[in-house]
Motif scaffolding. Structure first.
Motif, PDB file in Angstrom:
ATOM      1  N   PHE A  71       0.858  -1.183   0.000  1.00  0.00           N
ATOM      2  CA  PHE A  71       0.000   0.000   0.000  1.00  0.00           C
ATOM      3  C   PHE A  71       0.895   1.234   0.000  1.00  0.00           C
ATOM      4  CE2 PHE A  71      -3.004   2.812   2.539  1.00  0.00           C
ATOM      5  CZ  PHE A  71      -3.944   2.951   1.534  1.00  0.00           C
ATOM      6  N   PHE A  72       0.874   1.977  -1.103  1.00  0.00           N
ATOM      7  CA  PHE A  72       1.713   3.166  -1.254  1.00  0.00           C
ATOM      8  C   PHE A  72       0.956   4.403  -0.790  1.00  0.00           C
ATOM      9  CE2 PHE A  72       3.385   0.170  -4.306  1.00  0.00           C
ATOM     10  CZ  PHE A  72       4.749   0.296  -4.137  1.00  0.00           C
ATOM     11  N   THR A  73       1.642   5.234  -0.008  1.00  0.00           N
ATOM     12  CA  THR A  73       1.051   6.480   0.482  1.00  0.00           C
ATOM     13  C   THR A  73       2.054   7.617   0.324  1.00  0.00           C
ATOM     14  OG1 THR A  73       1.883   6.347   2.752  1.00  0.00           O
ATOM     15  CG2 THR A  73      -0.162   5.159   2.273  1.00  0.00           C
ATOM     16  N   THR A  74       1.591   8.818   0.608  1.00  0.00           N
ATOM     17  CA  THR A  74       2.487   9.975   0.614  1.00  0.00           C
ATOM     18  C   THR A  74       2.950  10.309   2.032  1.00  0.00           C
ATOM     19  OG1 THR A  74       0.561  11.441   0.664  1.00  0.00           O
ATOM     20  CG2 THR A  74       1.536  10.985  -1.496  1.00  0.00           C
ATOM     21  N   VAL A  75       2.684   9.433   2.997  1.00  0.00           N
ATOM     22  CA  VAL A  75       3.114   9.638   4.382  1.00  0.00           C
ATOM     23  C   VAL A  75       4.627   9.823   4.425  1.00  0.00           C
ATOM     24  CG1 VAL A  75       3.323   8.516   6.649  1.00  0.00           C
ATOM     25  CG2 VAL A  75       1.183   8.357   5.371  1.00  0.00           C
ATOM     26  N   ASP A  76       5.074  10.834   5.145  1.00  0.00           N
ATOM     27  CA  ASP A  76       6.509  11.119   5.301  1.00  0.00           C
ATOM     28  C   ASP A  76       7.236  11.236   3.966  1.00  0.00           C
ATOM     29  OD1 ASP A  76       6.303  11.154   8.088  1.00  0.00           O
ATOM     30  OD2 ASP A  76       6.670   8.998   8.234  1.00  0.00           O
ATOM     31  N   GLY A  77       6.582  11.806   2.978  1.00  0.00           N
ATOM     32  CA  GLY A  77       7.219  12.010   1.681  1.00  0.00           C
ATOM     33  C   GLY A  77       7.224  10.789   0.785  1.00  0.00           C
ATOM     34  N   ALA A 131       9.924   2.772   4.591  1.00  0.00           N
ATOM     35  CA  ALA A 131      10.006   4.234   4.542  1.00  0.00           C
ATOM     36  C   ALA A 131      10.844   4.670   3.349  1.00  0.00           C
ATOM     37  CB  ALA A 131      10.601   4.768   5.835  1.00  0.00           C
ATOM     38  N   GLY A 132      10.404   5.720   2.699  1.00  0.00           N
ATOM     39  CA  GLY A 132      11.147   6.275   1.581  1.00  0.00           C
ATOM     40  C   GLY A 132      10.952   5.550   0.264  1.00  0.00           C
ATOM     41  N   PHE A 133      10.101   4.538   0.225  1.00  0.00           N
ATOM     42  CA  PHE A 133       9.829   3.830  -1.026  1.00  0.00           C
ATOM     43  C   PHE A 133       8.727   4.601  -1.746  1.00  0.00           C
ATOM     44  CE2 PHE A 133       8.858  -0.619  -2.963  1.00  0.00           C
ATOM     45  CZ  PHE A 133       9.123  -0.119  -4.219  1.00  0.00           C
ATOM     46  N   MET A 189      19.782   6.102  -9.570  1.00  0.00           N
ATOM     47  CA  MET A 189      20.489   4.890  -9.146  1.00  0.00           C
ATOM     48  C   MET A 189      20.517   4.743  -7.629  1.00  0.00           C
ATOM     49  SD  MET A 189      21.040   3.256 -11.799  1.00  0.00           S
ATOM     50  CE  MET A 189      22.148   1.960 -11.329  1.00  0.00           C
ATOM     51  N   GLY A 190      20.486   5.861  -6.900  1.00  0.00           N
ATOM     52  CA  GLY A 190      20.455   5.792  -5.439  1.00  0.00           C
ATOM     53  C   GLY A 190      19.198   5.101  -4.951  1.00  0.00           C
ATOM     54  N   MET A 191      18.073   5.405  -5.588  1.00  0.00           N
ATOM     55  CA  MET A 191      16.817   4.754  -5.220  1.00  0.00           C
ATOM     56  C   MET A 191      16.895   3.262  -5.522  1.00  0.00           C
ATOM     57  SD  MET A 191      13.006   5.641  -6.580  1.00  0.00           S
ATOM     58  CE  MET A 191      11.611   4.628  -6.197  1.00  0.00           C
TER      59      MET A 191
END
Length: 180
Positions: free
Chosen positions: A75-81, A97-99, A171-173
């Motif tokens: 489940f993808f959200t915009t929580v915390d960016g 987090a951060g995905f 590439m960092g991601m």
């Protein structure tokens, strides 16, 4: 891609506290129109038996090979960016987090309330991979009543292609992804 049938993936991400997990579970079940208080709201596989042959001749079906991984709704959200939450079959939640999942229409914006169903496996190179087999919700719009082939097309166009484009340029991601 080959995968090992002898290994099940261990836990990924960070476990959510129960209070937040309960509210997230309620939202997921609401989006999926899942009427039961208990249980995993993902699609349930059907095992093929000889009695199904006649039915297959009358209807179109998709068949996939059986992998021996761990089932998760992501489940993808915009929580915390940008955060992905993963719900397993026992309704335990993990957070990645951060995905971030970029929108097709604007790669600088992220999906919010997009949900896919899949399975985490360990491949023969010992990498954890998430095999997606359904797009159930796209930016808060429930898709489960649409034909499966339409959902697969939307999965490719609205989720996989924008994600792959982002991974190619960032590439960092790609390096930091918890799953391949």
């Amino acid at each position: 891609m080959a995968y090992s049938l002898n290994q099940r993936p261990d836990k990924i991400g960070v476990r959510l506290d129960d209070k937040y997990a309960n509210s997230l579970s309620l939202r997921i079940k609401e989006l999926l129109r899942y009427k039961h208080e208990e249980g995993f709201p993902g699609s349930q596989p059907v095992h093929f038996e000889s009695g199904h042959v006649e039915l297959l001749e009358k209807e179109n079906y998709y068949v996939r090979d059986k992998s021996d991984g761990k089932r998760y709704i992501m489940f993808f959200t915009t929580v915390d960016g940008g955060t992905a939450f993963m719900m397993d079959e026992s309704c335990q939640f993990r957070t990645l987090a951060g995905f971030k999942l970029p929108l097709r229409s604007n790669p600088n914006q992220m999906h919010n309330e997009t949900m896919v169903d899949g399975e985490v496996i360990i491949d023969t190179d010992n990498n954890k991979r998430y095999l997606i087999f359904d797009l159930m919700v796209l930016n808060g719009i429930t898709l489960i009543e649409r034909p499966y082939n339409k959902r697969l097309g939307m999965l490719k166009a609205d989720v996989l292609e924008p994600l792959n484009a982002e991974l190619e340029k960032n590439m960092g991601m790609k390096t930091n992804l918890p799953l391949k």
